[in-house]
Design an enzyme around this catalytic site. Sequence first.
Site, PDB file in Angstrom:
ATOM      1  N   SER A 179       6.803  -5.349  -8.302  1.00  0.00           N
ATOM      2  CA  SER A 179       7.981  -5.157  -7.461  1.00  0.00           C
ATOM      3  C   SER A 179       9.275  -5.480  -8.221  1.00  0.00           C
ATOM      4  O   SER A 179       9.317  -6.396  -9.028  1.00  0.00           O
ATOM      5  CB  SER A 179       7.895  -6.069  -6.233  1.00  0.00           C
ATOM      6  OG  SER A 179       6.594  -6.070  -5.691  1.00  0.00           O
ATOM      7  N   HIS A 208      13.412  -5.939 -17.326  1.00  0.00           N
ATOM      8  CA  HIS A 208      13.196  -4.563 -16.865  1.00  0.00           C
ATOM      9  C   HIS A 208      14.462  -4.088 -16.158  1.00  0.00           C
ATOM     10  O   HIS A 208      14.526  -3.956 -14.953  1.00  0.00           O
ATOM     11  CB  HIS A 208      12.010  -4.538 -15.906  1.00  0.00           C
ATOM     12  CG  HIS A 208      11.630  -3.162 -15.439  1.00  0.00           C
ATOM     13  ND1 HIS A 208      11.377  -2.126 -16.295  1.00  0.00           N
ATOM     14  CD2 HIS A 208      11.455  -2.662 -14.193  1.00  0.00           C
ATOM     15  CE1 HIS A 208      11.055  -1.047 -15.590  1.00  0.00           C
ATOM     16  NE2 HIS A 208      11.104  -1.343 -14.317  1.00  0.00           N
ATOM     17  N   GLY A 226       0.772   1.395  -4.851  1.00  0.00           N
ATOM     18  CA  GLY A 226      -0.460   0.786  -4.344  1.00  0.00           C
ATOM     19  C   GLY A 226      -1.566   1.815  -4.157  1.00  0.00           C
ATOM     20  O   GLY A 226      -2.720   1.586  -4.529  1.00  0.00           O
ATOM     21  N   ASN A 264      13.905  -7.640  -1.418  1.00  0.00           N
ATOM     22  CA  ASN A 264      12.584  -7.835  -2.004  1.00  0.00           C
ATOM     23  C   ASN A 264      12.245  -9.309  -2.226  1.00  0.00           C
ATOM     24  O   ASN A 264      11.067  -9.685  -2.219  1.00  0.00           O
ATOM     25  CB  ASN A 264      12.454  -7.024  -3.296  1.00  0.00           C
ATOM     26  CG  ASN A 264      12.259  -5.544  -2.986  1.00  0.00           C
ATOM     27  OD1 ASN A 264      12.169  -5.155  -1.811  1.00  0.00           O
ATOM     28  ND2 ASN A 264      12.201  -4.712  -4.009  1.00  0.00           N
ATOM     29  N   GLY A 293       0.823  -1.226   0.000  1.00  0.00           N
ATOM     30  CA  GLY A 293       0.000   0.000   0.000  1.00  0.00           C
ATOM     31  C   GLY A 293       0.845   1.258   0.000  1.00  0.00           C
ATOM     32  O   GLY A 293       0.472   2.263   0.602  1.00  0.00           O
TER      33      GLY A 293
HETATM   34  O1  TXD Z   1       7.331  -0.800 -13.666  1.00  0.00           O
HETATM   35  C1  TXD Z   1       7.691  -1.330 -12.672  1.00  0.00           C
HETATM   36  N1  TXD Z   1       7.649  -2.646 -12.555  1.00  0.00           N
HETATM   37  C2  TXD Z   1       8.183  -0.536 -11.543  1.00  0.00           C
HETATM   38  C3  TXD Z   1       8.469  -1.197 -10.303  1.00  0.00           C
HETATM   39  C4  TXD Z   1       8.294   0.875 -11.641  1.00  0.00           C
HETATM   40  C5  TXD Z   1       8.603   1.609 -10.537  1.00  0.00           C
HETATM   41  C6  TXD Z   1       8.850   1.021  -9.234  1.00  0.00           C
HETATM   42  N2  TXD Z   1       8.800  -0.389  -9.210  1.00  0.00           N
HETATM   43  C7  TXD Z   1       8.944  -1.138  -7.963  1.00  0.00           C
HETATM   44  O2  TXD Z   1       7.669  -1.263  -7.333  1.00  0.00           O
HETATM   45  C8  TXD Z   1       9.802  -0.533  -6.879  1.00  0.00           C
HETATM   46  O3  TXD Z   1      11.164  -0.718  -7.150  1.00  0.00           O
HETATM   47  C9  TXD Z   1       9.314  -1.301  -5.660  1.00  0.00           C
HETATM   48  O4  TXD Z   1       9.971  -2.540  -5.577  1.00  0.00           O
HETATM   49  C10 TXD Z   1       7.833  -1.504  -5.941  1.00  0.00           C
HETATM   50  C11 TXD Z   1       6.897  -0.617  -5.108  1.00  0.00           C
HETATM   51  O5  TXD Z   1       7.197   0.726  -5.333  1.00  0.00           O
HETATM   52  P1  TXD Z   1       6.525   1.871  -4.426  1.00  0.00           P
HETATM   53  O6  TXD Z   1       7.031   3.166  -4.936  1.00  0.00           O
HETATM   54  O7  TXD Z   1       5.067   1.650  -4.324  1.00  0.00           O
HETATM   55  O8  TXD Z   1       7.225   1.546  -3.016  1.00  0.00           O
HETATM   56  P2  TXD Z   1       6.729   1.961  -1.538  1.00  0.00           P
HETATM   57  O9  TXD Z   1       6.031   3.254  -1.570  1.00  0.00           O
HETATM   58  O10 TXD Z   1       7.901   1.813  -0.642  1.00  0.00           O
HETATM   59  O11 TXD Z   1       5.662   0.842  -1.178  1.00  0.00           O
HETATM   60  C12 TXD Z   1       6.032  -0.466  -0.923  1.00  0.00           C
HETATM   61  C13 TXD Z   1       5.096  -0.981   0.133  1.00  0.00           C
HETATM   62  C14 TXD Z   1       5.220  -0.273   1.484  1.00  0.00           C
HETATM   63  O12 TXD Z   1       3.989   0.289   1.859  1.00  0.00           O
HETATM   64  C15 TXD Z   1       5.645  -1.396   2.436  1.00  0.00           C
HETATM   65  O13 TXD Z   1       5.109  -1.261   3.743  1.00  0.00           O
HETATM   66  C16 TXD Z   1       5.089  -2.607   1.734  1.00  0.00           C
HETATM   67  O14 TXD Z   1       5.375  -2.373   0.363  1.00  0.00           O
HETATM   68  N3  TXD Z   1       5.659  -3.859   2.199  1.00  0.00           N
HETATM   69  C17 TXD Z   1       4.947  -5.010   2.268  1.00  0.00           C
HETATM   70  N4  TXD Z   1       3.678  -5.265   1.949  1.00  0.00           N
HETATM   71  C18 TXD Z   1       3.246  -6.520   2.164  1.00  0.00           C
HETATM   72  N5  TXD Z   1       4.014  -7.489   2.641  1.00  0.00           N
HETATM   73  C19 TXD Z   1       5.299  -7.282   2.971  1.00  0.00           C
HETATM   74  N6  TXD Z   1       6.070  -8.272   3.454  1.00  0.00           N
HETATM   75  C20 TXD Z   1       5.812  -5.975   2.801  1.00  0.00           C
HETATM   76  N7  TXD Z   1       7.013  -5.403   3.012  1.00  0.00           N
HETATM   77  C21 TXD Z   1       6.906  -4.118   2.654  1.00  0.00           C
END
Ligand code: TXD
Length: 321
Positions: A120, A176, A15, A96, A11
């Site tokens: 991710s 990617h 998200g 990750n 989230g």
């Molecule tokens: O095009 C693409 N595929 C991408 C991918 C383009 C841009 C960014 N991309 C990747 O998406 C980036 O490198 C990250 O690995 C992900 C998520 O990016 P975002 O900017 O949304 O990251 P945030 O804001 O840090 O959100 C990640 C959330 C955060 O709220 C954490 O608390 C949560 O992941 N989180 C978890 N959720 C569920 N379960 C677990 N274990 C967990 N750990 C962290």
Amino acid sequence: MGRKKIALIGGGQIGGVLVQLIALRQLGDVVLFDIVEDMPQGKTLDIAEAARVDGFDVSVTGTNSYKDIAGADLVVITAGLPRKPGMSRDDLLTTNAKIMKSVAEGVRDNAPNAIVIIISNPLDAMVTLFQKVSGFPTNRVMGQAGVLDSSRFSTFIAWELGVSVKDVNAMVLGGHGDTMVPLTRYANVNGIPVLEMLERKYKDKTKAGEVMNAMVERTKMAGGEVVKLLKTGSAFYSPASSAIAMVESILLDEKRLLPTCALLKGEFGVNGYYVGVPAVLGSNGVERVVELSLNDEEQAALDNSVNAVKKLVEDMDRLGF
Ligand code: TXD
């Protein structure tokens, strides 16, 4: 009948935008899962309270329990850390992968029939790991990267040629990462090759080639360009929009041909690896991979990109995932 149920795992930045886009388009009821206490509940309450002004009827709720994703038709995963300036996507592998393993178990045990789109990073490795841990059929497990990389490439082409981006068709294949393969020869504006338009603009083949190369390089580095400006995280509006294109094609059975991180079973000379290729997305997920003829240079670039993905997958195996 009932509405479709869409579960979002993670989230954070992407998200949150996903929830809003799904609600505005009324694609289904949304459950937003995160491990951070109260945050997904807070974000979805905020978005739900805009329903009157935005005029949507779907329900959006937040949770810290996997039980609430039960019965999800579609799951989109953004859980995991984003990059900080100076980091490559591959630097995120160990952190990750740990997160993705727990997410795959949660989805497998609670939404066993869902179609899953992973966002991710490092993308191709995370899709591979999710499929391995969940054991889901490969047509139900895919990744989003190519739609975004292609949209970035199209944007640069539109700016360079002074035409509407709506008329630009350009595709990026491969993993990617920095080895991704923007297909310059196939890029076109309503059927007119971009290379031809560049040659007419500059009246010089060499200059046209240089301009095209500059756009290719900017596309490969586009994620890093945004990271450098934001300083605290990576792109999130455009990745969310890109995932929505895939979500819509699946839920509405549109059968769009979108660059998708899909499992290759011999196509493009690759067997058993997840990489970005053109695929038809419909109600069965990845319904088929579409091949196209590549010249020697393009095939070599794709092979190079596949090798980078292979190396990541091997690293992950060595780390015990
Ligand atoms: O095009 C693409 N595929 C991408 C991918 C383009 C841009 C960014 N991309 C990747 O998406 C980036 O490198 C990250 O690995 C992900 C998520 O990016 P975002 O900017 O949304 O990251 P945030 O804001 O840090 O959100 C990640 C959330 C955060 O709220 C954490 O608390 C949560 O992941 N989180 C978890 N959720 C569920 N379960 C677990 N274990 C967990 N750990 C962290």
